[in-house]
Enzyme design. Structure first.
Site, PDB file in Angstrom:
ATOM      1  N   ASP A 210       0.812  -1.222   0.000  1.00 58.33           N
ATOM      2  CA  ASP A 210       0.000   0.000   0.000  1.00 58.33           C
ATOM      3  C   ASP A 210       0.844   1.270   0.000  1.00 58.33           C
ATOM      4  O   ASP A 210       2.062   1.229   0.201  1.00 58.33           O
ATOM      5  CB  ASP A 210      -0.970   0.000   1.197  1.00 58.33           C
ATOM      6  CG  ASP A 210      -0.339  -0.522   2.487  1.00 58.33           C
ATOM      7  OD1 ASP A 210       0.902  -0.520   2.573  1.00 58.33           O
ATOM      8  OD2 ASP A 210      -1.071  -0.933   3.389  1.00 58.33           O
TER       9      ASP A 210
ATOM     10  N   ASN B 152      -7.741  -2.841  14.233  1.00 60.67           N
ATOM     11  CA  ASN B 152      -9.112  -3.176  13.821  1.00 60.67           C
ATOM     12  C   ASN B 152      -9.159  -4.393  12.894  1.00 60.67           C
ATOM     13  O   ASN B 152     -10.191  -4.673  12.289  1.00 60.67           O
ATOM     14  CB  ASN B 152      -9.789  -1.967  13.158  1.00 60.67           C
ATOM     15  CG  ASN B 152      -9.062  -1.522  11.879  1.00 60.67           C
ATOM     16  OD1 ASN B 152      -8.139  -2.177  11.418  1.00 60.67           O
ATOM     17  ND2 ASN B 152      -9.491  -0.406  11.315  1.00 60.67           N
TER      18      ASN B 152
ATOM     19  N   HIS C 116      -7.315  -4.833  10.123  1.00 58.09           N
ATOM     20  CA  HIS C 116      -7.009  -4.634   8.699  1.00 58.09           C
ATOM     21  C   HIS C 116      -5.692  -5.317   8.326  1.00 58.09           C
ATOM     22  O   HIS C 116      -4.796  -5.482   9.163  1.00 58.09           O
ATOM     23  CB  HIS C 116      -7.007  -3.142   8.302  1.00 58.09           C
ATOM     24  CG  HIS C 116      -5.874  -2.313   8.821  1.00 58.09           C
ATOM     25  ND1 HIS C 116      -6.059  -1.070   9.375  1.00 58.09           N
ATOM     26  CD2 HIS C 116      -4.535  -2.509   8.854  1.00 58.09           C
ATOM     27  CE1 HIS C 116      -4.885  -0.550   9.712  1.00 58.09           C
ATOM     28  NE2 HIS C 116      -3.947  -1.414   9.410  1.00 58.09           N
TER      29      HIS C 116
ATOM     30  N   GLU D 230      -9.683  -2.074   5.186  1.00 61.26           N
ATOM     31  CA  GLU D 230     -10.347  -1.743   6.439  1.00 61.26           C
ATOM     32  C   GLU D 230     -11.597  -2.617   6.629  1.00 61.26           C
ATOM     33  O   GLU D 230     -12.078  -3.235   5.678  1.00 61.26           O
ATOM     34  CB  GLU D 230     -10.740  -0.253   6.418  1.00 61.26           C
ATOM     35  CG  GLU D 230      -9.558   0.708   6.337  1.00 61.26           C
ATOM     36  CD  GLU D 230      -8.822   0.904   7.661  1.00 61.26           C
ATOM     37  OE1 GLU D 230      -8.777  -0.034   8.480  1.00 61.26           O
ATOM     38  OE2 GLU D 230      -8.289   2.014   7.873  1.00 61.26           O
TER      39      GLU D 230
HETATM   40  C1  F6R Z   1       1.448  -1.426   6.144  1.00 63.86           C
HETATM   41  C2  F6R Z   1       0.184  -2.112   6.246  1.00 63.86           C
HETATM   42  C3  F6R Z   1      -0.639  -2.132   7.479  1.00 63.86           C
HETATM   43  C4  F6R Z   1       0.171  -2.368   8.753  1.00 63.86           C
HETATM   44  C5  F6R Z   1      -0.719  -2.304   9.975  1.00 63.86           C
HETATM   45  C6  F6R Z   1       0.056  -2.464  11.258  1.00 63.86           C
HETATM   46  O1  F6R Z   1       2.011  -1.570   4.857  1.00 63.86           O
HETATM   47  O2  F6R Z   1      -0.211  -2.655   5.259  1.00 63.86           O
HETATM   48  O3  F6R Z   1      -1.616  -3.131   7.374  1.00 63.86           O
HETATM   49  O4  F6R Z   1       0.794  -3.620   8.688  1.00 63.86           O
HETATM   50  O5  F6R Z   1      -1.390  -1.070  10.000  1.00 63.86           O
HETATM   51  O6  F6R Z   1       0.893  -1.357  11.431  1.00 63.86           O
HETATM   52  P1  F6R Z   1       2.034  -1.334  12.529  1.00 63.86           P
HETATM   53  O7  F6R Z   1       3.021  -2.389  12.133  1.00 63.86           O
HETATM   54  O8  F6R Z   1       2.637   0.026  12.443  1.00 63.86           O
HETATM   55  O9  F6R Z   1       1.378  -1.644  13.833  1.00 63.86           O
END
Ligand code: F6R
Length: 235
Positions: free
Chosen positions: A62, A128, A130, A135
């Site tokens: 992403d 959450n 994701h 989401e």
């Molecule tokens: C990032 C991504 C997100 C993160 C998730 C957890 O490329 O795709 O799904 O893996 O938001 O983020 P952290 O590791 O910062 O807790």
């Protein structure tokens, strides 16, 4: 899903590194990569290793809409800093968050994924549930798409920005269907804030309300998580 419980993020990173080694020894050529705080220690292990990526391709999950690679908060910048500047690849793909036609960019990214099937995908997980920026509520069939980030994700990611209102409100993300096509997946989760999501993903029903629960249907998922992130599991 196979679960490996570790004592620390460092231990998890080393396990993940061993799995990467194994995957590359087994012929993996295309890696699916994630950003955020979860994989940082893993990337440290990789850049300090003797692994060579010059014949490899990476496809990231992403990118924020509106940020280009020179912006320190962009995922392109993150990947350059934590991985690609130290370990050059044959090709690195991330969605272009500055594309003028985002729908066309999403289609173009799907084509990239189709041309470079992902052998080994790493994932973090949002509080959450994701994965990527899929989401809650995202259809399981989704391919690459433009996402309105939820309040919860904006708040969680505000720690990387000076002010919460600087966090972009939109992102472009690989979809759940594309993630599910990866041959092997390793998901890492550390800390208490991930415990609810990990419980739902492993023990809950499969539901779009918790996007990571789709991984229950994937034949090769390894979850590396610490005790805090697994603290709500019943067994
Ligand atoms: C990032 C991504 C997100 C993160 C998730 C957890 O490329 O795709 O799904 O893996 O938001 O983020 P952290 O590791 O910062 O807790």
């Amino acid at each position: 899903m196979e679960l490996i419980v570790v004592k620390s993020q460092l231990e998890g990173a080393k396990k993940c590194f061993d799995l990467l080694n194994e995957a590359m020894a087994g012929g993996a050529k295309t890696l699916g990569l994630a950003t955020g705080s979860t994989p940082v220690e893993f990337y440290n292990q990789v850049v300090n290793s003797g692994l060579d990526f010059t014949d490899m391709t990476s496809v990231n999950l992403d990118e924020y809409v509106g940020l280009d690679g020179s912006n320190e908060q962009s995922y392109r910048y993150f990947m350059n800093k934590h991985f690609f500047e130290e370990k050059p690849f044959k090709e690195n793909f991330l969605p272009n968050g500055k594309a003028t036609d985002l729908e066309a960019e999403a289609k173009h990214y799907d084509q990239i994924i189709e041309n470079h099937p992902i052998d080994w995908q790493i994932l973090g997980i949002g509080q959450n549930g994701h994965i990527g920026f899929n989401e809650p509520g995202t259809p399981f069939e989704a391919t690459t798409h433009v996402v309105d980030l939820t309040e919860s994700t904006i708040k969680a990611n505000a720690r990387f920005f000076e002010h919460e209102d600087e966090v972009p409100k939109k992102a472009i993300s690989m979809g759940l269907a594309s993630i599910m096509k990866s041959k092997k997946i390793v998901l890492m989760a550390y800390g208490e804030s991930k415990a609810e999501a990990i419980k739902g993903m492993i023990e809950g029903e499969k539901t779009t309300a918790l996007p990571a629960s789709i991984l229950q249907d994937h034949a090769h998922v390894i979850v590396i998580a610490d005790e805090a992130a697994t603290s709500l599991l019943s067994k």
